[in-house]
Design a protein around this motif. Structure first.
Motif, PDB file in Angstrom:
ATOM      1  N   ALA A 116     -26.055 -26.231   7.707  1.00 53.46           N
ATOM      2  CA  ALA A 116     -25.766 -25.019   8.471  1.00 53.46           C
ATOM      3  C   ALA A 116     -26.016 -25.294   9.941  1.00 53.46           C
ATOM      4  CB  ALA A 116     -26.626 -23.848   7.984  1.00 53.46           C
ATOM      5  N   ALA A 117     -25.343 -24.540  10.809  1.00 51.37           N
ATOM      6  CA  ALA A 117     -25.424 -24.810  12.243  1.00 51.37           C
ATOM      7  C   ALA A 117     -25.289 -23.522  13.037  1.00 51.37           C
ATOM      8  CB  ALA A 117     -24.315 -25.781  12.646  1.00 51.37           C
ATOM      9  N   SER A 118     -25.840 -23.542  14.236  1.00 50.92           N
ATOM     10  CA  SER A 118     -25.772 -22.357  15.094  1.00 50.92           C
ATOM     11  C   SER A 118     -25.904 -22.764  16.556  1.00 50.92           C
ATOM     12  CB  SER A 118     -26.884 -21.373  14.725  1.00 50.92           C
ATOM     13  OG  SER A 118     -26.898 -20.289  15.626  1.00 50.92           O
ATOM     14  N   GLN A 119     -25.412 -21.906  17.423  1.00 50.05           N
ATOM     15  CA  GLN A 119     -25.528 -22.129  18.857  1.00 50.05           C
ATOM     16  C   GLN A 119     -26.683 -21.327  19.458  1.00 50.05           C
ATOM     17  OE1 GLN A 119     -21.978 -18.985  19.173  1.00 50.05           O
ATOM     18  NE2 GLN A 119     -21.878 -20.615  20.635  1.00 50.05           N
ATOM     19  N   TRP A 152     -22.507 -30.358  17.212  1.00 53.65           N
ATOM     20  CA  TRP A 152     -23.631 -29.812  16.455  1.00 53.65           C
ATOM     21  C   TRP A 152     -23.200 -28.982  15.256  1.00 53.65           C
ATOM     22  CZ3 TRP A 152     -23.224 -24.608  16.312  1.00 53.65           C
ATOM     23  CH2 TRP A 152     -22.513 -23.990  17.338  1.00 53.65           C
ATOM     24  N   ALA A 153     -21.961 -28.518  15.226  1.00 57.84           N
ATOM     25  CA  ALA A 153     -21.521 -27.638  14.141  1.00 57.84           C
ATOM     26  C   ALA A 153     -20.895 -28.390  12.979  1.00 57.84           C
ATOM     27  CB  ALA A 153     -20.530 -26.609  14.689  1.00 57.84           C
ATOM     28  N   LEU A 167     -17.411 -23.810   4.294  1.00 57.90           N
ATOM     29  CA  LEU A 167     -16.505 -24.651   3.504  1.00 57.90           C
ATOM     30  C   LEU A 167     -17.311 -25.470   2.511  1.00 57.90           C
ATOM     31  CD1 LEU A 167     -13.382 -26.512   4.699  1.00 57.90           C
ATOM     32  CD2 LEU A 167     -15.067 -27.774   3.370  1.00 57.90           C
ATOM     33  N   SER A 193     -21.104 -22.692   9.603  1.00 59.71           N
ATOM     34  CA  SER A 193     -21.441 -22.682  11.025  1.00 59.71           C
ATOM     35  C   SER A 193     -20.976 -21.382  11.660  1.00 59.71           C
ATOM     36  CB  SER A 193     -20.809 -23.867  11.757  1.00 59.71           C
ATOM     37  OG  SER A 193     -19.402 -23.790  11.693  1.00 59.71           O
ATOM     38  N   ARG A 194     -21.708 -20.958  12.660  1.00 54.86           N
ATOM     39  CA  ARG A 194     -21.377 -19.756  13.422  1.00 54.86           C
ATOM     40  C   ARG A 194     -21.198 -20.180  14.868  1.00 54.86           C
ATOM     41  NH1 ARG A 194     -25.658 -14.945  13.328  1.00 54.86           N
ATOM     42  NH2 ARG A 194     -24.878 -14.677  11.208  1.00 54.86           N
ATOM     43  N   VAL A 195     -20.022 -19.969  15.402  1.00 53.13           N
ATOM     44  CA  VAL A 195     -19.717 -20.436  16.761  1.00 53.13           C
ATOM     45  C   VAL A 195     -19.018 -19.320  17.532  1.00 53.13           C
ATOM     46  CG1 VAL A 195     -18.544 -22.180  18.152  1.00 53.13           C
ATOM     47  CG2 VAL A 195     -19.359 -22.771  15.864  1.00 53.13           C
ATOM     48  N   GLU A 241      -7.792 -26.340  11.746  1.00 52.14           N
ATOM     49  CA  GLU A 241      -8.254 -25.729  12.977  1.00 52.14           C
ATOM     50  C   GLU A 241      -7.686 -26.482  14.193  1.00 52.14           C
ATOM     51  OE1 GLU A 241     -12.509 -25.947  14.937  1.00 52.14           O
ATOM     52  OE2 GLU A 241     -12.552 -25.227  12.889  1.00 52.14           O
TER      53      GLU A 241
END
Lengths: 457, 451
Positions: free
Chosen positions: A39-42, A327-328, B35, B49-51, B424
Motif C-alpha cells: 500500500a502507498a500514500s502521499q 513510491w506508489a 489491483l 495506492s491513493r494519489v 493508465e
C-alpha cells in the motif's frame, strides 16, 4: 521517495512545453500469513503511515486466500548506507535559460534545412531521492540524477513521413549531469540530421523481403539487446509471474548454463555498477547491493536478473534488480544495465570495410517482439547499402526480423571498445499497474549474417 | 473511497489563488487504485495506492508553464503555484499560444460512478481471483491476470471561470488460462464491481485454452480473419490516435486532406462521451464540454478532434477532447465506439470458409504511420478456421498490416460490443472503447513464432 523532473520541448521555433513535476510519498510492502501486500500514500503523517501499514497487512492477508506456499526470500545482509550518482554539472543547479538555450540553438539549426516539416529539441532532467528501510534493519539513502534528450527533424512528401534524430530519438538518457547533453554536440549535428531527414524522402526503399548481411549501429543494438536479451533473462517472466501481460521467456530455468543463445562473439553483462547507466545504483529496492555478472557468456545463457523471492526458488541469491517506478508502485524485477560487451572488430568503418555486401541500419523507429521474446521485428530511421566494403546509397524504411537465438547466433563481429556507448531506455514498460523503468544498455555496432530484411506490407 | 467535489474544489481554488499570471488553470486528478494480480494460480502482487495530482498551468501573455505535484498540503499547493508563476515569467514566448479556453456550459452525462466499486475490499478482489484460479485448476490449467477496482475523480478549474468535476469508477478482470502447450485470454470491464462478470472472463479463457493446446504450423501470408474484440480494440486505438488535429498538422495522419473521402470499408467509428454503456464524462481536461463526434461514417472520414491549442493552429473549434496539457498527445478520442453490426461471433466464424481466428494482438508498433502500417504478434488463442468452424490451434503469427486498409475488406461486424480500457496514461485512466468482433477479407501475416 521524492522525484523531481523537468521536461522541455522546443518545436517548430516555439517553446511547445515546459513541464515540471514533483512527487513525494511512501510505500509499504509487507508479508503477512505468508503472502505479499503493498500500500502507498502521499500523505506523510504518522497517522497515515499507520493506516497504510495496516492496509498493506490487510492486503497481504487477503492474498493468502490463494496461497500455495509461503513467500520465501533469499538472505541479504541489511545495509546502512548512502549513495549519490556521480555528475559533473548538476542540471537542477543550472539556470533555466542555460538549459532551454541549448535546445533553442539546436532546434534553430534544424530549421535551416529546406524541406523539414517538424523540428524538435527536447531535454529531460530527473532526480530521485529514496530512503529504504526494512524490518530486517536496512537503512539506505540514495540520490540518482539523470539527464536526457535529443533533436529530431521530420520531412513529408509523396506519401512518406521520414524522421532523423540524434543521438537516439529524443530520449537518449544517462545517469549523469548536464554534461551528458553538451558532450553530444546537438547543435553541431543538427544540420546533418535535418539534411538526412529530407534526403530520406527521395532515398531508395529498403530491398523488399530478402536476406542479407546487416550491421546494426550501437543505438539499435542496444534496443535489440533490451528486447531480446534483457527481458527474457528476467526471472519473474521465466517463472510465470508476468504470464498474462509482459509474457514469459524462452530462457527457462532448465536452459541456464547450457543453452546456446548466440555465437561465441556474444557476451552480455548484467552490471548495476556501470558509470552512466540508467540501471546503476548502490542498492536495489529490496536493499540488495549492486552487482555485476554474466547473462550470456560466449554465447551461452548463464544468468538471470533476480529478486530475493525468485532467486530463492532456484536456490540462488538475488543479484539486486528489484526497482519500483515511484513510491506508489511495488518493486518488481527490472533490467539494470544489460550490455553487449565490445568485441575486436575495430571501428564501424573497419567493420564496413570488412563487409562485401549488406545494409547498415541506424537508430530505432519501430520495435516489436513476441511474449516469449523469440520473434522480433525492428525498423530503423535510416539505412545504407554496403557494397564491396563501402557505405553506399541511403535506404528508407529499413526493417529486419528474426528469431532471437538464430539472430544472435548469426553475429560474427562486434566492434571494439572505442565504439562502445552506454545507451539508455528511460521508458521500459512492465507490470500491472503499469510501471516505467530506466534501463541501461551499452553496445557497439555489430554484424549479423543472413538476416531477413524489408518486411513491409 | 472518493474525496468528493468539495475537497477537489478546495485544492484547485487554493492553487488558483496562489498563482500569479494573466490566466491560471488547475487540474486535480485523485485516484484510489487497487489491483490484485495473480499468476501460477496464486496472488503474487496485491497493491493499493491513493494519489492526488495537481497540475497548474500559468499563462503570462504568450508565456506558458505547467507544473505538477502530488504534495497536496497547504505548503505543497502554494509551492507549485508559485513555482509555476516564477517559471512562466522566464520561459520564452510561444507566439502561437492563444490563451486558455473560455468557459462553456457543460452538458449532463450519465454517471460513471458506482459506490459499491469504490468500497470494494482486498478480500472482495481476492475472492474473485480465487474463483478464477479454482476454475482453471479444475480444468488442469494455470491462471494468471488481475482483478482491479479504481476510483478516479477529475476536476478542472481556471481563472476564466471554468469549473468541472466528475467522479468515475472502473473495475476490470483479465484472465490468461495457460496449459502446457497453449493459452487463451478473457477480459471484462465495468463501472460496477457487483456486475463485473468475473466468471464470464474466466469461462471464456478456460474454454478457449482447452482448444488452444498443441498449436500447429500454418504458413504466414494473406489470410481471411475473424478478430475478437480484443484485437479490434487495438486497430481502433491506432486509428483514433491519427484522428487528431496534431496528427494532421504534423502530416502523419491517414485522413490528412481526406476528410469527406472513403478511407475504410463500411465501418463507423464514433467518439461518444455520453455513452451510458461506456465510461461517460461530460467535459475534457481543459474543462471544455465533451462532444460526440462521428469520426468515420460508413468508411468516410468525417471529423478529427482538437484541444484548444491544436484547434487554434488549424483554424478550427476545440471539440472537447483535450488530455492534460502535453505536447505529444494533447487531444484524443477518449470514448471510442466501432458501431455494432448484425452478426453474432459464431456467425462471423461460420461466414469464414478458410481463415484465422485471432484472440488478441501483442506488442503492436508503427512501421509506417502515414499508411497506418503496424507490426505486432497474435497471442493467447489463435486458431485456423476451416469451413466455418474452429478447426485447430495454430502457432502465433507476426503481422505487418495497414490497419485502415484492413478495414477496407470488412465482411462482417459483430452484433455485441465489448467495453475495454487502455492502461493508465498521464497518471489517469482516460481512454476506453466499445468494439465488436470483425470479419476481414485479408490480413497480412509476415512471420510466425515457435508456439
Amino acid at each position: 521517495m521524492r522525484r523531481d523532473t523537468e521536461h522541455a520541448l522546443v518545436k517548430n521555433a516555439r517553446i511547445e512545453s515546459v513541464d515540471r513535476e514533483a512527487s513525494f510519498g511512501f510505500g509499504v510492502r509487507a508479508i503477512a500469513d505468508g503472502a505479499w501486500g503493498f500500500a502507498a500514500s502521499q500523505v506523510t503523517t504518522a497517522a497515515e503511515a499507520d493506516r497504510v501499514a495496516a492496509l498493506a497487512v490487510e492486503i497481504a492477508r487477503a492474498s493468502a486466500l490463494t496461497k500455495i506456499a509461503d513467500v520465501r526470500l533469499s538472505p541479504v545482509k541489511p545495509a546502512q548506507a548512502t549513495y549519490a550518482s556521480p555528475m559533473r554539472v548538476d542540471p537542477f543547479a543550472l539556470s533555466f535559460d542555460e538549459r532551454i538555450g541549448l535546445m533553442i540553438a539546436a532546434e534553430a539549426k534544424l530549421r535551416e534545412q529546406k524541406g523539414v516539416r517538424t523540428t524538435r529539441a527536447v531535454y529531460d532532467i530527473w532526480r530521485e531521492e529514496k530512503l529504504f528501510r526494512s524490518s530486517e534493519g536496512a537503512d539506505i539513502a540514495q540520490t540518482l540524477t539523470e539527464v536526457g534528450g535529443g533533436i529530431a527533424a521530420e520531412a513529408t512528401g509523396d506519401g512518406e513521413l521520414q524522421i532523423r534524430s540524434y543521438p537516439d530519438g529524443v530520449r537518449c538518457q544517462n545517469q549523469a549531469g548536464w554534461e551528458f547533453l553538451t558532450d553530444w554536440d546537438l547543435v553541431g549535428n543538427a544540420p546533418r540530421v535535418a539534411e538526412e531527414a529530407v534526403a530520406l524522402l527521395s532515398a531508395k526503399a529498403c530491398p523488399r523481403d530478402t536476406r542479407t548481411t546487416v550491421i546494426l549501429a550501437g543505438n539499435q543494438l542496444s534496443l535489440q539487446c533490451h528486447e531480446s536479451c534483457g527481458h527474457p533473462i528476467e526471472l519473474d517472466r521465466a517463472l510465470g509471474s508476468e504470464a498474462a501481460f509482459a509474457g514469459t521467456s524462452f530462457l527457462t530455468p532448465d536452459r541456464r548454463g547450457s543453452f546456446r543463445y548466440g555465437s561465441d562473439q556474444i557476451n552480455i553483462r548484467i552490471d548495476s555498477t556501470s558509470r552512466g547507466g540508467l540501471g546503476t545504483f548502490a542498492y536495489d529496492d529490496e536493499g540488495v547491493p549492486a552487482s555485476e555478472g554474466w547473462a550470456i557468456d560466449h554465447g551461452i545463457f548463464v544468468g538471470y536478473l533476480m529478486s530475493r523471492e525468485s532467486s530463492a526458488a532456484l536456490g540462488l541469491t538475488s543479484n539486486g534488480t528489484m526497482r519500483a517506478d515511484g513510491w506508489a508502485r511495488v518493486p518488481i524485477i527490472r533490467m539494470t544495465n544489460v550490455s553487449v560487451m565490445p568485441g575486436s572488430a575495430g571501428t564501424l568503418d573497419d567493420l564496413i570495410s570488412d563487409t562485401d555486401q549488406g545494409i547498415l541500419m541506424d537508430t530505432n523507429r519501430s520495435w516489436s517482439i513476441d511474449d516469449r521474446r523469440l520473434n522480433f521485428q525492428f525498423g530503423t530511421e535510416i539505412g545504407w547499402e554496403i557494397r564491396k566494403g563501402k557505405r553506399g546509397a541511403m535506404l528508407r524504411n529499413p526493417t529486419y526480423t528474426g528469431i532471437t537465438p538464430e539472430f544472435w547466433g548469426s553475429c560474427d563481429a562486434v566492434c571494439s571498445e572505442s565504439e562502445w556507448v552506454m545507451w539508455g531506455t528511460p521508458n521500459c514498460g512492465k507490470g500491472q499497474p503499469g510501471q516505467s523503468a530506466h534501463t541501461g544498455h551499452g553496445a557497439a555496432p555489430a554484424r549479423f549474417r543472413d538476416v531477413r530484411v524489408g518486411v513491409i506490407a | 473511497m472518493e474525496l468528493g467535489e468539495k475537497a477537489l474544489r478546495a485544492i484547485a481554488e487554493k492553487a488558483l489563488r496562489a498563482a500569479r499570471g494573466d490566466q491560471v488553470e488547475a487540474v486535480v486528478i485523485a485516484r484510489n487504485d487497487s489491483l490484485t494480480r495473480f499468476a501460477n494460480a496464486a496472488i503474487h502482487q496485491n497493491v493499493s495506492s491513493r494519489v492526488i495530482d495537481l497540475r497548474v498551468r500559468v499563462v503570462k501573455g504568450k508565456r506558458v508553464a505547467t507544473l505538477a505535484t502530488d504534495r497536496i498540503d497547504e505548503e505543497g499547493i502554494r509551492a507549485v503555484a508559485e513555482q509555476a508563476s516564477a517559471l512562466c515569467a522566464i520561459v520564452p514566448e510561444n507566439p502561437d499560444f492563444g490563451g486558455l479556453p473560455e468557459p462553456a456550459p457543460i452538458p449532463s452525462a450519465p454517471s460513471a460512478f458506482v459506490d459499491g466499486t469504490a468500497r470494494a475490499t482486498p478480500r472482495d478482489r481476492a475472492l474473485a481471483v480465487k474463483q478464477v484460479c479454482d476454475a482453471a485448476r479444475g480444468k488442469g490449467l494455470r491462471a494468471a491476470g488481475f482483478v482491479s477496482t479504481n476510483v478516479q475523480e477529475l476536476a478542472v478549474a481556471s481563472s476564466l471561470g471554468i469549473w468541472a468535476y466528475g467522479p468515475q469508477t472502473t473495475c476490470e478482470v483479465q484472465v490468461a488460462a495457460i496449459g502446457d502447450a497453449g493459452s487463451a485470454f478473457g477480459q471484462r470491464v465495468s463501472t460496477d464491481f457487483a456486475t463485473l462478470d468475473v466468471r464470464a472472463a474466466s469461462d471464456e479463457a478456460i474454454r478457449k485454452a482447452l482448444l488452444a493446446q498443441g498449436p500447429r504450423d500454418l504458413a504466414p501470408g494473406d489470410h481471411e480473419v475473424v478478430l475478437e474484440p480484443y484485437a479490434v480494440y487495438d486497430i481502433v486505438g491506432f486509428l483514433c490516435g491519427q484522428l487528431t488535429g496534431l496528427a494532421v498538422e504534423e502530416g502523419r495522419s491517414f485522413v490528412g486532406g481526406r476528410l469527406g473521402q472513403q478511407v475504410t470499408g463500411p465501418v463507423t467509428i464514433v467518439d461518444d462521451p455520453f455513452d451510458r454503456a461506456g465510461l461517460p464524462r461530460a467535459f475534457d481536461f481543459e474543462g471544455r464540454p465533451s462532444q460526440a463526434l462521428t469520426l468515420i461514417d460508413t468508411g468516410v472520414a468525417r471529423a478529427i478532434v482538437y484541444d484548444s491549442a491544436t484547434a487554434r493552429r488549424a483554424g478550427a473549434r476545440p471539440t472537447g477532447h483535450a488530455l492534460p496539457a502535453n505536447a505529444f498527445m494533447p487531444a484524443a478520442p477518449m470514448h471510442r465506439r466501432l458501431e455494432a453490426g448484425t452478426r453474432s461471433r459464431d456467425e462471423l466464424i461460420k461466414d469464414c470458409r478458410r481463415g484465422v481466428l485471432v484472440t488478441r494482438f501483442w506488442y503492436t508498433r508503427w512501421v509506417h504511420q502515414l499508411r497506418t502500417i503496424v507490426t505486432g504478434m497474435t497471442r493467447d488463442g489463435t486458431f485456423a478456421i476451416v469451413d466455418g468452424e474452429i478447426a485447430y490451434p495454430v502457432k502465433n503469427f507476426r503481422f505487418t498490416q495497414s490497419y485502415h486498409e484492413a478495414l477496407q475488406g470488412v465482411r462482417g461486424i459483430g452484433s455485441e460490443l465489448s467495453l475495454l480500457v487502455a492502461g493508465e496514461a498521464f497518471g489517469l485512466q482516460a481512454i476506453s472503447a466499445r468494439v465488436p468482433a470483425l470479419h476481414l477479407a485479408s490480413f497480412t501475416f509476415t512471420g510466425a513464432t515457435q508456439y
